[in-house]
Design a protein around this motif. Structure first.
Motif, mmCIF file in Angstrom:
data_model
loop_
_atom_site.group_PDB
_atom_site.id
_atom_site.type_symbol
_atom_site.label_atom_id
_atom_site.label_comp_id
_atom_site.label_asym_id
_atom_site.label_seq_id
_atom_site.Cartn_x
_atom_site.Cartn_y
_atom_site.Cartn_z
ATOM 1 N N LEU A 92 0.839 -1.096 -0.204
ATOM 2 C CA LEU A 92 -0.142 0.042 0.038
ATOM 3 C C LEU A 92 0.764 1.220 0.032
ATOM 4 N N ALA A 93 1.948 1.422 0.671
ATOM 5 C CA ALA A 93 2.616 2.319 0.655
ATOM 6 C C ALA A 93 3.623 2.477 -0.741
ATOM 7 N N PRO B 279 2.955 -4.331 -5.717
ATOM 8 C CA PRO B 279 3.530 -5.162 -4.939
ATOM 9 C C PRO B 279 5.073 -5.421 -4.477
ATOM 10 N N VAL B 280 5.367 -5.522 -3.678
ATOM 11 C CA VAL B 280 7.019 -5.738 -3.299
ATOM 12 C C VAL B 280 7.574 -6.512 -4.215
ATOM 13 N N GLU B 281 6.981 -7.763 -4.418
ATOM 14 C CA GLU B 281 7.621 -8.640 -5.197
ATOM 15 C C GLU B 281 8.108 -7.983 -6.815
ATOM 16 N N ASP C 121 11.169 -4.405 -16.466
ATOM 17 C CA ASP C 121 10.698 -3.624 -17.438
ATOM 18 C C ASP C 121 9.411 -2.687 -16.792
ATOM 19 N N ALA C 122 8.740 -3.393 -16.289
ATOM 20 C CA ALA C 122 7.357 -2.782 -15.673
ATOM 21 C C ALA C 122 7.822 -2.219 -14.553
ATOM 22 N N ALA C 123 9.128 -2.398 -13.762
ATOM 23 C CA ALA C 123 9.690 -1.301 -12.577
ATOM 24 C C ALA C 123 9.900 0.020 -13.481
#
Length: 96
Positions: free
Chosen positions: A19-20, A24-26, A44-46
């Motif tokens: 949530l912060a 997702p942390v993953e 790539d998404a990051a």
């Protein structure tokens, strides 16, 4: 007692982190056993998320600093004491 952030219920530490971050942390840490293709897609998404939110790293550092300031007890460090006469993994002439 239930904790909500916005309309989302946070049950675990991972929920709070997700949530912060808003993701997702993953996505940032990866998962054990991911393939090279999965890793490339995740990175790539990051990169896309960071490109759309250039202030995100600064925001996360600010949040982390606020947590450390508000809850220093979470980061207590206990120094390890080395006993005299012990070095490495050998104790009293016997390999550990």
């Amino acid at each position: 007692m239930r904790t909500y952030i916005g309309r989302q219920q946070a049950i675990s530490a991972a929920d709070f982190a997700e949530l912060a971050l808003g993701t997702p942390v993953e996505l940032w840490l990866g998962v054990e056993g991911e393939t090279e293709e999965e890793r490339a897609a995740r990175l790539d998404a990051a990169r896309d998320i960071l490109a759309e939110n250039p202030g995100m790293p600064d925001d996360l550092i600010r949040i982390a600093a606020e947590v450390v300031e508000a809850h220093p007890e979470l980061f207590d460090v206990v120094p390890l004491v080395r006993l005299a006469g012990r070095r490495g993994s050998v104790r009293q002439g016997v390999a550990a």
